[in-house]
Design an enzyme around this catalytic site. Structure first.
Site, short mmCIF file in Angstrom:
data_model
loop_
_atom_site.label_atom_id
_atom_site.label_comp_id
_atom_site.label_asym_id
_atom_site.label_seq_id
_atom_site.Cartn_x
_atom_site.Cartn_y
_atom_site.Cartn_z
N ASP A 8 -4.94 3.23 -2.82
CA ASP A 8 -6.30 3.49 -2.34
C ASP A 8 -6.74 4.80 -3.24
O ASP A 8 -6.05 5.74 -2.97
CB ASP A 8 -6.13 3.43 -0.85
N GLY A 32 1.46 -2.09 4.64
CA GLY A 32 1.47 -0.75 4.62
C GLY A 32 2.94 -0.43 5.55
O GLY A 32 3.94 -0.54 5.12
N SER A 33 2.77 -0.13 6.65
CA SER A 33 3.90 0.05 7.63
C SER A 33 4.64 -1.12 7.88
O SER A 33 6.05 -0.77 8.24
CB SER A 33 3.26 0.76 9.05
N GLY A 68 -3.74 2.19 10.71
CA GLY A 68 -3.41 1.76 12.03
C GLY A 68 -4.27 1.05 13.14
O GLY A 68 -3.88 0.79 14.31
N SER A 74 0.89 -1.25 -0.13
CA SER A 74 -0.04 0.14 -0.06
C SER A 74 0.77 1.20 0.03
O SER A 74 1.57 1.51 1.11
CB SER A 74 -0.90 0.08 1.21
N ASP A 134 -6.62 -7.09 3.58
CA ASP A 134 -6.23 -5.53 3.63
C ASP A 134 -6.56 -5.14 4.79
O ASP A 134 -7.75 -4.84 5.10
CB ASP A 134 -6.74 -4.98 2.28
N GLY A 135 -5.70 -4.41 5.75
CA GLY A 135 -6.18 -3.78 6.95
C GLY A 135 -5.60 -4.52 8.11
O GLY A 135 -6.19 -5.71 8.29
N GLY A 136 -4.99 -3.99 8.94
CA GLY A 136 -4.61 -4.65 10.17
C GLY A 136 -3.57 -5.74 9.85
O GLY A 136 -3.46 -6.64 10.67
#
Length: 213
Positions: free
Chosen positions: A33, A195-196, A143, A7, A173-175
């Site tokens: 996104d 992502g991070s 986050g 991402s 996607d996410g977490g």
């Protein structure tokens, strides 16, 4: 091994070209996104920006439309260089038409499911899907922790995809965190959207860690 659709939202947005080059060797594709300020209260990755980034990598661009009018954004992002387009199931009145439009452009088509949405809602659309994205956090939030229901939803999608020949890819996607990735892997996902986890650490070490699962 889990593949990475990394991402760009988590990159240094002031230095996207160099961030892409740094992460490119450790990712299969980039996830962009797109937020219109209406479907979610963010503004992200418009077509001209995607077009400008396209020249910096040969990796596929996966565009995730978090917009109220996904069908209106397909052509602009195809022209900008998108290779696949994902849209939120609850956004259009006719999801089948959106899938048809994406496929008519020669691009991979995907649907993303919110935490509150059942996998059963995809029943009318499996024949036209290349990708299902299981969203693990509230839409448009960075986050947050992954919802506990996500591995079960991935597992259910994996079972359905297997019955249909296994060609449909499953993405989380996410977490995406060190503690959640093993759960996602065990559930049968093909891709994660880090992502991070990718940009905030050593991407080479991260890929070694994924390979060791």
């Amino acid at each position: 091994m889990l593949k990475c659709s990394t991402s760009l939202w988590s990159a240094d947005l002031a230095n996207l070209a160099s961030e892409i080059k740094r992460i490119e060797p450790f990712s299969e594709r980039f996830h962009l996104d797109v937020a219109d300020g209406h479907y979610v209260k963010n503004l992200l990755f418009f077509p001209d920006m995607v077009k400008a980034l396209r020249k910096h990598t040969n990796l596929p661009f996966e565009v995730h439309l978090m917009t109220t009018d996904p069908i209106g954004w397909i052509e602009p992002f195809v022209e900008a260089g998108a290779d696949s387009i994902i849209f939120c199931l609850d956004a259009p009145s006719n999801p089948g038409k959106v899938l048809e439009t994406i496929k008519s452009c020669g691009k991979e088509a995907g649907i993303s499911l919110l935490i509150t949405e059942s996998v059963d809602l995809l029943e009318p659309y499996w024949d036209d899907l290349d990708l299902v994205t299981i969203v693990g956090t509230a839409m448009g939030i960075k986050g947050a922790s992954m919802d506990a229901s996500i591995p079960g939803k991935i597992r259910r999608c994996r079972e359905i995809a297997a019955k249909r020949g296994g060609k449909i890819k499953i993405e989380a996607d996410g977490g995406i965190r060190r503690e959640t990735v093993p759960l996602i892997h065990a559930a049968g996902a093909d891709y994660i959207v880090p992502g991070s986890l990718m940009f905030g650490g050593d991407p080479h070490e991260m890929r070694q860690w994924l390979a060791a699962m």
